[in-house]
Design an enzyme around this catalytic site. Structure first.
Site, mmCIF file in Angstrom:
data_model
loop_
_atom_site.group_PDB
_atom_site.id
_atom_site.type_symbol
_atom_site.label_atom_id
_atom_site.label_comp_id
_atom_site.label_asym_id
_atom_site.label_seq_id
_atom_site.Cartn_x
_atom_site.Cartn_y
_atom_site.Cartn_z
ATOM 1 N N LYS A 1 -2.014 -9.550 1.770
ATOM 2 C CA LYS A 1 -1.152 -10.411 2.588
ATOM 3 C C LYS A 1 -2.013 -11.605 3.008
ATOM 4 C CE LYS A 1 2.794 -11.075 4.746
ATOM 5 N NZ LYS A 1 4.010 -11.438 4.017
ATOM 6 N N ASP B 1 4.736 -7.907 0.335
ATOM 7 C CA ASP B 1 6.208 -7.891 0.447
ATOM 8 C C ASP B 1 6.835 -8.124 -0.921
ATOM 9 O OD1 ASP B 1 4.879 -10.299 0.812
ATOM 10 O OD2 ASP B 1 6.416 -11.182 2.088
ATOM 11 N N ASP C 1 4.197 5.663 -2.099
ATOM 12 C CA ASP C 1 5.383 6.496 -1.875
ATOM 13 C C ASP C 1 6.617 5.836 -2.483
ATOM 14 O OD1 ASP C 1 4.157 8.581 -0.678
ATOM 15 O OD2 ASP C 1 5.259 8.471 1.206
ATOM 16 N N TYR D 1 -6.159 2.290 9.374
ATOM 17 C CA TYR D 1 -6.059 3.704 9.751
ATOM 18 C C TYR D 1 -7.362 4.223 10.365
ATOM 19 C CZ TYR D 1 -1.709 3.905 7.012
ATOM 20 O OH TYR D 1 -0.454 3.693 6.518
ATOM 21 N N ASP E 1 -0.587 3.182 0.973
ATOM 22 C CA ASP E 1 0.161 4.331 1.483
ATOM 23 C C ASP E 1 1.661 4.098 1.264
ATOM 24 O OD1 ASP E 1 0.925 6.574 2.879
ATOM 25 O OD2 ASP E 1 0.413 5.798 4.854
#
Ligand code: NAD
Length: 358
Positions: A189, A222, A250, A142, A246
């Site tokens: 990852k 994942d 959520d 980001y 992020d």
């Protein structure tokens, strides 16, 4: 003990929910013999109206001078058309920046009394869960280099992390785990991304040298996204990068049921943090005394636990909330389908105050 707390109620339902939370904090301070000094500052839309900017200097200075900040929410349709750099949300980013907050904490807890509202399979919800996502807040993709080629038909964003950036968020996660069940799951990852391989090496080195008492495991992002739905009770503390955090935070919060129950915190190098509910300013219900104050009250409990090291006081608030819910008291947003009565926002605050013994 004595603490100075900056209140930034913001817009919409912000002043209602922060007002109720102050009553709860005052009740706890009296019971445990502490003194909380509250000072109120404007940020967001109300600051645009009063000062012509979303984050005036007086608010920045007040927050910097405080021991911690309690924020309601900012924004609303009245300010939807102001130019980008003047948007109410700029106040949030600005405060995070000036306060040097680089770690975001998002707990997701299933309240046993509200297992019905949980979207998970009943047998999974019945096991309960109480997890904390620790998200890196100021680095990664980001904030990395980005751009487009000259023709504008290709674009790139860059994920970049330094050892120092990883270490400081991992240290927060280990410290928080020590105040909980001493289990950290580092999510990355590393089978694909070089930044993830550095992330994993760094978290392990820190764990082995400084936190050997905390159990550390790794999970690919994942798989973590699946396990939050399949087996959320596995997790205690999850530590992860900005983008993965992020998305996972959520996901984790939505499986619990109501947005009106979910707290959050942002922390940095010092003990001063910024605490706020995850929901927005809910302009559709502002001024109607319908806003559920619980997310903000639980954010205040996090402030006591993580910034002021007042664990017994935080437990006391969290237990009062759980007991009120267990006794069947509900606001409109969490009432059972078909229920004919519910508490107003101030009515819920009153019930929690009664449970605290006022
Ligand atoms: P929202 O979270 O404000 O509202 C979404 C829905 O949830 C609405 O129906 C609302 O009534 C309900 N809701 C939210 N909090 C509640 C509570 N405590 N009790 C009962 N019901 C509650 O999200 P939105 O409608 O997308 O955004 C409204 C405004 O808030 C926008 O201006 C947005 O930019 C802003 N916003 C601010 C923050 C923040 O300050 N951190 C976060 C998200 C959105």
């Amino acid at each position: 003990m004595e603490f100075n707390i900056a209140l930034v109620p913001g817009d919409g339902i912000g002043p209602e929910i922060v007002g109720g939370t102050v009553k709860v904090m005052e009740s706890v301070a009296e019971k445990f013999g502490h003194k909380f000094n509250f000072s109120t500052y404007l940020a967001g839309g109300c600051a645009i109206d009063a000062y012509g900017e979303p984050l005036p200097k007086v608010t920045v200075d007040g927050c910097l001078a405080s021991d911690s900040v309690l924020l309601g929410a900012v924004g609303g349709p009245k300010w939807d058309h102001v130019p980008g750099n003047m948007r109410p949300e700029k106040a949030l980013l600005g405060l995070r920046k000036v306060l040097g907050l680089y770690t975001n904490l998002r707990p997701a807890v299933i309240q046993p009394a509200l297992a019905d509202a949980c979207v998970l399979r009943p047998d999974i919800a019945a096991k309960g869960f109480d997890l904390m996502i620790v998200r890196e807040l100021t680095g990664g993709i980001y904030f990395g280099e980005r751009g487009r080629n000259e023709a504008g038909d290709a674009a790139f964003d860059t994920e970049a992390y330094s050892v120092a950036e990883i270490e400081r968020v991992a240290r927060s996660a280990f410290e928080i785990a020590r105040k909980r069940r001493s289990h950290v799951t580092s999510v990355d990852k590393a089978n694909v991304l070089e930044t993830s391989r550095l992330w994993r090496e760094t978290v392990h080195r820190l764990g082995e040298t400084e936190y050997p008492d905390v159990t550390l495991d790794d999970m690919y992002v994942d798989n973590a996204a699946m396990q939050i739905i399949r087996a959320p009770s596995f997790f205690d503390v999850i530590v992860t990068s900005n983008m993965f955090g992020d998305i996972l935070s959520d996901e984790a919060s939505q499986v619990t049921g109501s947005i009106g129950l979910l707290a959050s915190a942002s922390l940095g190098e010092t003990t001063r943090g910024m605490y706020e509910p995850i929901h927005g300013s809910a302009p559709d219900i502002a001024g109607k005394d319908l806003a559920n104050p619980i997310a903000t009250i639980l954010s205040a409990a996090m402030m006591l636990r993580y910034s002021f090291d007042l664990a017994a006081e935080a437990d006391f608030i969290e237990k009062a909330v759980a007991d009120v819910l267990a006794a069947g008291w509900r606001t409109a947003d969490i009432k059972a389908p078909g229920a004919e009565t519910w508490l107003s926002g101030s009515g819920m605050t009153e019930k929690i105050l009664e449970q605290l013994g006022k």
